[in-house]
Design an enzyme around this catalytic site. Structure first.
Site, mmCIF file in Angstrom:
data_model
loop_
_atom_site.group_PDB
_atom_site.id
_atom_site.type_symbol
_atom_site.label_atom_id
_atom_site.label_comp_id
_atom_site.label_asym_id
_atom_site.label_seq_id
_atom_site.Cartn_x
_atom_site.Cartn_y
_atom_site.Cartn_z
ATOM 1 C CE LYS A 94 -8.285 128.016 -16.433
ATOM 2 N NZ LYS A 94 -9.032 127.278 -17.481
ATOM 3 C CB CYS B 258 -21.430 138.103 -19.933
ATOM 4 S SG CYS B 258 -20.050 138.703 -20.860
ATOM 5 C CD GLU C 231 -24.695 135.124 -17.098
ATOM 6 O OE1 GLU C 231 -23.978 134.634 -16.207
ATOM 7 O OE2 GLU C 231 -24.286 135.959 -17.925
ATOM 8 C CD GLU D 154 -17.364 140.863 -19.032
ATOM 9 O OE1 GLU D 154 -18.452 140.435 -18.559
ATOM 10 O OE2 GLU D 154 -16.909 140.533 -20.130
HETATM 11 P P1 ADP Z 1 -18.350 129.984 -17.275
HETATM 12 O O1 ADP Z 1 -19.604 129.747 -16.499
HETATM 13 O O2 ADP Z 1 -18.365 131.125 -18.207
HETATM 14 O O3 ADP Z 1 -17.707 128.741 -17.781
HETATM 15 P P2 ADP Z 1 -16.482 129.942 -15.130
HETATM 16 O O4 ADP Z 1 -16.438 131.037 -14.163
HETATM 17 O O5 ADP Z 1 -16.895 128.596 -14.677
HETATM 18 O O6 ADP Z 1 -17.381 130.559 -16.256
HETATM 19 O O7 ADP Z 1 -15.116 129.776 -15.879
HETATM 20 C C1 ADP Z 1 -14.385 130.865 -16.401
HETATM 21 C C2 ADP Z 1 -12.919 130.554 -16.308
HETATM 22 O O8 ADP Z 1 -12.555 130.439 -14.928
HETATM 23 C C3 ADP Z 1 -12.511 129.240 -16.956
HETATM 24 O O9 ADP Z 1 -11.265 129.438 -17.597
HETATM 25 C C4 ADP Z 1 -12.374 128.297 -15.768
HETATM 26 O O10 ADP Z 1 -11.474 127.239 -15.997
HETATM 27 C C5 ADP Z 1 -11.830 129.241 -14.705
HETATM 28 N N1 ADP Z 1 -12.054 128.817 -13.315
HETATM 29 C C6 ADP Z 1 -12.983 127.971 -12.831
HETATM 30 N N2 ADP Z 1 -12.886 127.861 -11.483
HETATM 31 C C7 ADP Z 1 -11.856 128.680 -11.108
HETATM 32 C C8 ADP Z 1 -11.269 129.037 -9.840
HETATM 33 N N3 ADP Z 1 -11.697 128.538 -8.705
HETATM 34 N N4 ADP Z 1 -10.247 129.934 -9.840
HETATM 35 C C9 ADP Z 1 -9.809 130.485 -10.984
HETATM 36 N N5 ADP Z 1 -10.321 130.184 -12.205
HETATM 37 C C10 ADP Z 1 -11.330 129.299 -12.271
#
Ligand code: ADP
Length: 499
Positions: A204, A312, A409, A278
């Site tokens: 995804k 990051c 961050e 990561e």
């Molecule tokens: P960033 O702050 O870099 O956007 P996130 O951790 O919010 O990082 O998002 C990184 C990825 O994780 C995105 O593809 C987001 O849709 C997905 N994501 C967000 N919440 C969840 C969750 N609860 N479980 C799995 N994937 C998630």
């Protein structure tokens, strides 16, 4: 030295480039014109074909540079994720899992070559969808993504050398979730080693940057990759949770925020699934008084303002040796004045658009906290476009370790400057963070580089350079920056079973 008042014409009669802010030449716009070949609507990529989402729902992907809609993206629900995993499992059982490595290598080479053939088109799509300057996506993201496929193609028929003395076997099906800062490159980091090892994938991409992932699906089709080996499901956090919480995958690989990483780890605790994470970072870029200062300033700028600080491993904390602190700050201010902020599609642009309104809000809030907590702010007087999400490159001096801008961050073009007097103090301050992804050291002394790189608790330590990447070199973190490595032999080990 030309001044603001000088107005000239060139020999062709056109107005000469104008000087703005005293020392920044205003170039004529140099927009990239390649066609990104976008579809108006992207479906899910399951079992080798584009399929409509079961919900019938789509969401908009917008161009953060002008807030215009770029394309519609399918919203995958649990049933779509089930279908993607079923296709991946079938592909693993019937084709990919049984295929000799030398045959898998041919597909990986093909993917790399096709990506090279369409490099400019992919760079433009990446810039339109994510807001990063075209020179970044053209010169870094796309070539580096192709390099990862080439590198792992080279490994696919030599897997007995990944762990000499052991037998290696694929894990089966793996689930992967990636963020928005390097959409195509993170995808390559995830799927190339997984495929080289013989695994099948459900991935995804981030909700704001799905376009290049779905364009890559076209390349997978053109490469003749057997159906189901790679499946892409698009959507928000809920779709991500369906991917990471599914019973099928033997491993979950996640890149994103520490907060979401922890949620995933909690949900998988007690299962036998492998994980690699990561996560965030708060890297220290450490400049000693014997460093080549002009080179160091370039490295600092590259380390935090590169890609709007959406990295990051960004060098978001500058630790500078007290004797040269004023000099470095003055040089940095001068350098910031000539950074070009604006249209990401312009080949002159150094800093493009912030990826989303939410991210811009977060950066603005953290910068306000820095001012409130007493750090001294400097921003160059550059003009920002009126539409789209932009943030000026920002320096904070007089920062202490207790300030939020030194601990959290920010994921934006914001540099916090701290000083140190001794090597021990530099190490102590650099390691005084919950994270441990990367660090930079600038000094003339090889012995000091060796000492620092052993004592810094960071997965990557760059010496007299910053943000250098290579597919052969493993990348990953300590502490809350995660675990597991991507790239190199170590990255492959995270996608296999050893016997
Ligand atoms: P960033 O702050 O870099 O956007 P996130 O951790 O919010 O990082 O998002 C990184 C990825 O994780 C995105 O593809 C987001 O849709 C997905 N994501 C967000 N919440 C969840 C969750 N609860 N479980 C799995 N994937 C998630």
């Amino acid at each position: 030295m030309p001044t603001l008042t000088e107005k000239k014409t060139t020999r062709s009669g056109r107005p000469a480039p104008e000087l703005i802010f005293g020392d920044l030449w205003e170039y004529d716009p140099a927009p990239e014109t390649a066609d990104p070949k976008l579809k108006a609507r992207y479906d899910l990529f399951i079992n080798g074909a584009f399929v409509a989402p079961k919900s019938g729902k789509y969401f908009d992907s917008i161009n953060p540079a002008n807030e215009q809609k770029l394309a519609e993206i399918a919203l995958a629900n649990k049933d779509d994720v089930d279908a993607a995993y079923a296709a991946a499992q079938r592909a693993f059982d019937t084709t990919w899992g049984k295929m000799p490595g030398r045959e898998r290598a041919k597909y990986l080479y093909r993917i790399a070559r096709l990506l090279q053939d369409r490099a400019r088109e992919f760079a433009v799509a990446e810039t339109l969808d994510g807001g990063k300057p075209i020179k970044e996506s053209r010169d870094f993201d796309v070539p580096m993504a192709a390099a990862h496929f080439f590198y792992h193609a080279g490994w696919a028929d030599k897997l007995e050398y990944v762990a000499p003395g052991h037998k290696v076997a694929p894990l089966g099906v793996v689930g992967q979730v990636i963020p928005w800062n390097f959409p195509l490159l993170m995808l390559a980091w995830k799927i190339a080693p997984a495929l080289a090892m013989g695994n099948c994938v459900v991935l995804k991409p981030a909700e704001t940057t799905s376009v290049t992932c779905l364009k890559l699906a076209e390349i997978l089709q053109d490469a003749g990759l057997p159906p189901g080996v790679v499946n892409f499901v698009t959507g928000f956090g809920e779709t991500g949770a369906a991917v990471t919480g599914h019973p099928t995958p033997a491993k979950i690989a996640f890149t994103g925020s520490t907060e979401v990483g922890k949620i995933i780890m909690r949900s998988l605790a007690g299962t036998d699934k492998k994980m690699t994470m990561e996560l965030g970072g708060k890297a220290a870029n450490i400049v000693f008084d014997d460093a080549p200062l002009d080179q160091a300033v370039e490295g600092i700028v590259n380390g935090i303002f590169f890609n709007q600080g959406h990295v990051c491993c960004a060098g978001s904390r500058l630790l500078v040796h007290e004797p040269v602190a004023d000099k470095v700050l003055a040089k940095l201010k001068n350098r910031l004045k000539v950074l070009r902020v604006g249209d990401p599609m312009d080949k002159n642009t150094d800093l493009g658009a912030i990826n989303s309104r939410e991210q811009l809000k977060r950066i603005t809030e953290l910068v306000a906290s820095g001012v409130k907590e007493g750090a001294e702010l400097y921003q160059p007087p550059c003009k920002l476009p009126t539409k789209g999400f932009y943030f000026r490159p920002t320096l904070f001096s007089g920062v202490s370790m207790s300030h939020r801008i030194a601990r959290e961050e920010i994921f934006g073009p914001v540099l916090s400057i701290l000083t140190f007097r001794t090597v021990e103090e530099a190490v102590e301050k650099a390691n005084n963070t919950a994270y441990g992804l990367s660090a930079g050291v600038w000094t003339d002394k090889g012995s000091r580089i060796l000492k620092m790189s052993t004592e810094l608790k960071a997965g990557v330590v760059w010496a007299n350079t910053y943000n250098k990447f290579d597919p052969t070199s493993p990348f990953g973190g300590y502490k809350e920056s995660g675990f597991g490595r991507e790239g190199g032999r170590q990255g492959l080990l995270d996608y296999c079973q050893l016997t």
